[in-house]
Write an enzyme that holds these catalytic residues in place. Sequence first.
Site, PDB file in Angstrom:
ATOM      1  N   GLN C 196      33.998  49.718  38.249  1.00  0.00           N
ATOM      2  CA  GLN C 196      34.552  48.380  38.478  1.00  0.00           C
ATOM      3  C   GLN C 196      33.754  47.701  39.586  1.00  0.00           C
ATOM      4  O   GLN C 196      33.974  47.951  40.768  1.00  0.00           O
ATOM      5  CB  GLN C 196      36.044  48.486  38.841  1.00  0.00           C
ATOM      6  CG  GLN C 196      36.871  49.203  37.776  1.00  0.00           C
ATOM      7  CD  GLN C 196      37.058  48.402  36.500  1.00  0.00           C
ATOM      8  OE1 GLN C 196      37.595  47.289  36.533  1.00  0.00           O
ATOM      9  NE2 GLN C 196      36.602  48.933  35.362  1.00  0.00           N
ATOM     10  N   ARG C 216      40.418  44.503  41.483  1.00  0.00           N
ATOM     11  CA  ARG C 216      39.135  43.803  41.412  1.00  0.00           C
ATOM     12  C   ARG C 216      38.728  43.636  39.946  1.00  0.00           C
ATOM     13  O   ARG C 216      39.149  44.420  39.080  1.00  0.00           O
ATOM     14  CB  ARG C 216      38.067  44.571  42.171  1.00  0.00           C
ATOM     15  CG  ARG C 216      37.750  45.948  41.602  1.00  0.00           C
ATOM     16  CD  ARG C 216      36.603  46.633  42.377  1.00  0.00           C
ATOM     17  NE  ARG C 216      36.864  46.606  43.774  1.00  0.00           N
ATOM     18  CZ  ARG C 216      36.014  46.087  44.680  1.00  0.00           C
ATOM     19  NH1 ARG C 216      34.839  45.637  44.313  1.00  0.00           N
ATOM     20  NH2 ARG C 216      36.344  46.057  45.942  1.00  0.00           N
ATOM     21  N   ALA C 237      46.113  42.779  36.937  1.00  0.00           N
ATOM     22  CA  ALA C 237      45.023  43.654  36.497  1.00  0.00           C
ATOM     23  C   ALA C 237      43.663  42.963  36.648  1.00  0.00           C
ATOM     24  O   ALA C 237      43.580  41.789  37.016  1.00  0.00           O
ATOM     25  CB  ALA C 237      45.259  44.067  35.050  1.00  0.00           C
ATOM     26  N   HIS C 238      42.619  43.700  36.318  1.00  0.00           N
ATOM     27  CA  HIS C 238      41.259  43.174  36.513  1.00  0.00           C
ATOM     28  C   HIS C 238      40.980  41.967  35.629  1.00  0.00           C
ATOM     29  O   HIS C 238      41.414  41.889  34.499  1.00  0.00           O
ATOM     30  CB  HIS C 238      40.186  44.234  36.313  1.00  0.00           C
ATOM     31  CG  HIS C 238      40.245  45.031  35.067  1.00  0.00           C
ATOM     32  ND1 HIS C 238      39.411  46.083  34.834  1.00  0.00           N
ATOM     33  CD2 HIS C 238      41.039  44.953  33.980  1.00  0.00           C
ATOM     34  CE1 HIS C 238      39.684  46.598  33.665  1.00  0.00           C
ATOM     35  NE2 HIS C 238      40.660  45.943  33.125  1.00  0.00           N
ATOM     36  N   ASN C 239      40.269  41.004  36.237  1.00  0.00           N
ATOM     37  CA  ASN C 239      39.799  39.807  35.541  1.00  0.00           C
ATOM     38  C   ASN C 239      40.895  38.840  35.146  1.00  0.00           C
ATOM     39  O   ASN C 239      40.651  37.878  34.416  1.00  0.00           O
ATOM     40  CB  ASN C 239      38.974  40.190  34.298  1.00  0.00           C
ATOM     41  CG  ASN C 239      37.766  41.024  34.664  1.00  0.00           C
ATOM     42  OD1 ASN C 239      37.807  42.248  34.572  1.00  0.00           O
ATOM     43  ND2 ASN C 239      36.741  40.396  35.151  1.00  0.00           N
TER      44      ASN C 239
END
Lengths: 346, 346, 346
Positions: C196, C216, C237-239
């Site tokens: 990540q 991240r 969560a990511h993004n």
Amino acid sequence: MGKLLRELAESVGARVEGDGTVEIDSAAPIESAGPGQISFVANEKYAKHLETTAASAVVLHFNQKSSHPAILRHDNPYFAFANILDILYRDISTLPPGLHPTAVISESASVGQECTVGALTHVGPESHIADNCVIFPQVYIGAKVEIGRGCKIFPGVIIMDDTKIGDNTAIHGGTVIGADGFGYARHNLGIKKIKQIGWVEIGHDVEIGANCAVDRGALGPTRIGNHVKIDNLVQIAHNVEIGDYSIIVSQVGISGSTKIGQSVILAGQVGLVGHIEIGDGVTVAAQSGVTQDISPGKTFFGSPAREKMEAMRIEACLSRLPDLFKRVRDLEKAVQSDQKDQPPPE
Amino acid sequence: MGKLLRELAESVGARVEGDGTVEIDSAAPIESAGPGQISFVANEKYAKHLETTAASAVVLHFNQKSSHPAILRHDNPYFAFANILDILYRDISTLPPGLHPTAVISESASVGQECTVGALTHVGPESHIADNCVIFPQVYIGAKVEIGRGCKIFPGVIIMDDTKIGDNTAIHGGTVIGADGFGYARHNLGIKKIKQIGWVEIGHDVEIGANCAVDRGALGPTRIGNHVKIDNLVQIAHNVEIGDYSIIVSQVGISGSTKIGQSVILAGQVGLVGHIEIGDGVTVAAQSGVTQDISPGKTFFGSPAREKMEAMRIEACLSRLPDLFKRVRDLEKAVQSDQKDQPPPE
Amino acid sequence: MGKLLRELAESVGARVEGDGTVEIDSAAPIESAGPGQISFVANEKYAKHLETTAASAVVLHFNQKSSHPAILRHDNPYFAFANILDILYRDISTLPPGLHPTAVISESASVGQECTVGALTHVGPESHIADNCVIFPQVYIGAKVEIGRGCKIFPGVIIMDDTKIGDNTAIHGGTVIGADGFGYARHNLGIKKIKQIGWVEIGHDVEIGANCAVDRGALGPTRIGNHVKIDNLVQIAHNVEIGDYSIIVSQVGISGSTKIGQSVILAGQVGLVGHIEIGDGVTVAAQSGVTQDISPGKTFFGSPAREKMEAMRIEACLSRLPDLFKRVRDLEKAVQSDQKDQPPPE
């Protein structure tokens, strides 16, 4: 420190389609990647960006159509891309190596070779940290904790007494391992705490997300197998067992003594009652509530959870339920008028 | 330091059946217990292990059949077993007693007799910790916090300013007490924060799990009564009140200003909207969503939650819903063909 | 340091009704307020306390009937009251100003003017904290973190490398920003972690509650817009991207790459699957599970979530479902007896 595309291809076992001499120095999402960057498409939703991306190269499945001038073909493009990331991005620690002078490490604890123990971290008596671990700042490690080789324990993680952790396992910030399980005996004078004298065992190559809680067993262990991946804010109660390669998504709660098989997937916000068994290879859809054993290989959803086919049939019926009420009303009218039309029974 | 079974029996008010002279030094789960160990069966699911267990003794209800050679009989075997654990397992702190030199304790704070304040813990100005408390390492205690006698505050707990905690209360790792409540006023230029000037009051003999959040009141207190037991990852919003002896299971969320009566049970992942009242003795089943007041003694489930009998009736209907659609279709055909068969109205 | 009611009125643009000379020194809930205190009613549930309150003054909407002798009238009483709180209650820090000697601050980090960095806090290399920030004790700030002016970072917050935070943003205790997202590629030998390499960007005037997790991005950023308010125990969560002025209530979980528009409200315990888009101004009711894109302005509820009108219609049908089974049974009997009554087809 860039790599030629054909070098990357060789390293990850992919086939170059087009120009293998482009130089790649980093990776980026397909919609924002630019020159010198590699990207990928594994989800059809993002294929639309393929024609317009400025990425120098893309990793694609053999079947994915694209006129991009520099493609790496692989039958598992996401996996190939993961391996490319490992090549392009080395782990460069920003923590000073060795034991930080502000860390409080018990004299009876041991720390292996090539370890980092960060600032303000606590390591209790008779705890052992094997070689090549990175223990970030502000971690709490209690007494008699065993941590295997190559583990990463992120800031603010709390590992209570007697926890055993295998090799190459990572635990993210704020997660609490080994707090007391939630055990009480009701009696006529109130609620009596059951002393929680068990412990937690975590396998190797496990990853546990941020701000989770994994309680110690009441009497024996709470056990997380090898290669288990757990997302953030997950609750694992006392005496739970989780089989190898299972995936537990964010905000799942697993109640006490429930046994999860191998390669199980519990999607986000799923809840399981205590004392049940979930077979190998089971998938439970997001927000489901599981109240009974599930046989291996089944897919369940709903709250309470049912087998997928049945749950989907019910879901489909629900959408047509207001219409069903109307149809029954129409039937009632029809039958009533039929009865009026008919000659009275003699 | 083992005990004879008959000594344990006497201490916990149980009756010996069989050999009272076996020596017991520890406890273990029924399926893995061995010589020198005592176990118990309180859940019928585990009774199958009774015939094969290698435990030296077992605690059972008077009605539980077993040919084990050394049984302790009690009408509440789980409670009796809890008391035996207290005898066999003493609390032995692995923390050095006294104030750790790395703890940062304000000059205007006070710490009572026989307390432990762990390494790297912060105690803010005008905070008072009464006698016999164990404050683990890396705890944050803000200003003007009152902590009663015999409390255990585990690592990484954060107790913000003005919190009041009664005697013999335990708070597990990573829990945050007294962060700001979630209060905003919308207005035509945006979202205005309501300054949260209240505080948190926690009773005596309370236990709060790991990584919970108990927000301070907006103006007055958020109140957790005596003997309340709260599991991990629970959210308690500003101005919530929880009555004595209530049990709040993992991942429950209670919205602002909601009042929970005494001896209420909220099962895992239950959510309650704000500004409602839950009567004494209410039980809410797992994953339910409560949107209205509940009268004392009721059991509710579902999302939105309904009274148990009604919810169960609906649940049972859902399973037969696809079949109902078929039956209605059959009826429609039958009625249609009836109408065809009938002589036209004159 | 009290204020006259008419001074408060002038400061917040309210109209005095009755005695503007009463002196106000603090605020309290309507049911417990006493002399010298001001309170408010914005929720009709609490209007019953208006006749009996001992508050010296109350803030009310123009339409709210009351015979109280000292009223401030405003068309947004909650907003007016919020502004009064800001006047009556100044932020008085109980932390000593400046950098605490036990804080571990990298030589390559910078801390602006008029900042507090609390005891036992870690600030990593190349991180920059702008002016007028309060960083509480025991905070972890990694490497290359940027924190804007006037931010408040509460105890135990963990901010991992590369995070960017705007001005006047507050993050409450125990929240983890920038842990790795939950990304794995399955392959025939197991589960491969996707490194990540992204980061987290948080806007200005954001507030994030206690014990949240904001991961991240996998490759690019996870983005939280300006004026976003996030409650406790929320998973991002990511993004994920969250638009300006959106409100995310406690225990919500937002899966990877999902985009939330502006001024969206996600009520408590809502879950969203990954890779979907939620339009501006959408409201999702508590405990809903969103599995698809939602167009701007819609209100959804249920699990799986449906548009409000449809979901309510289904909910209403569910209550009458046991009765529907009875009606269908009655119809079946009627039709059967009809068929018996009829002459057989020739």
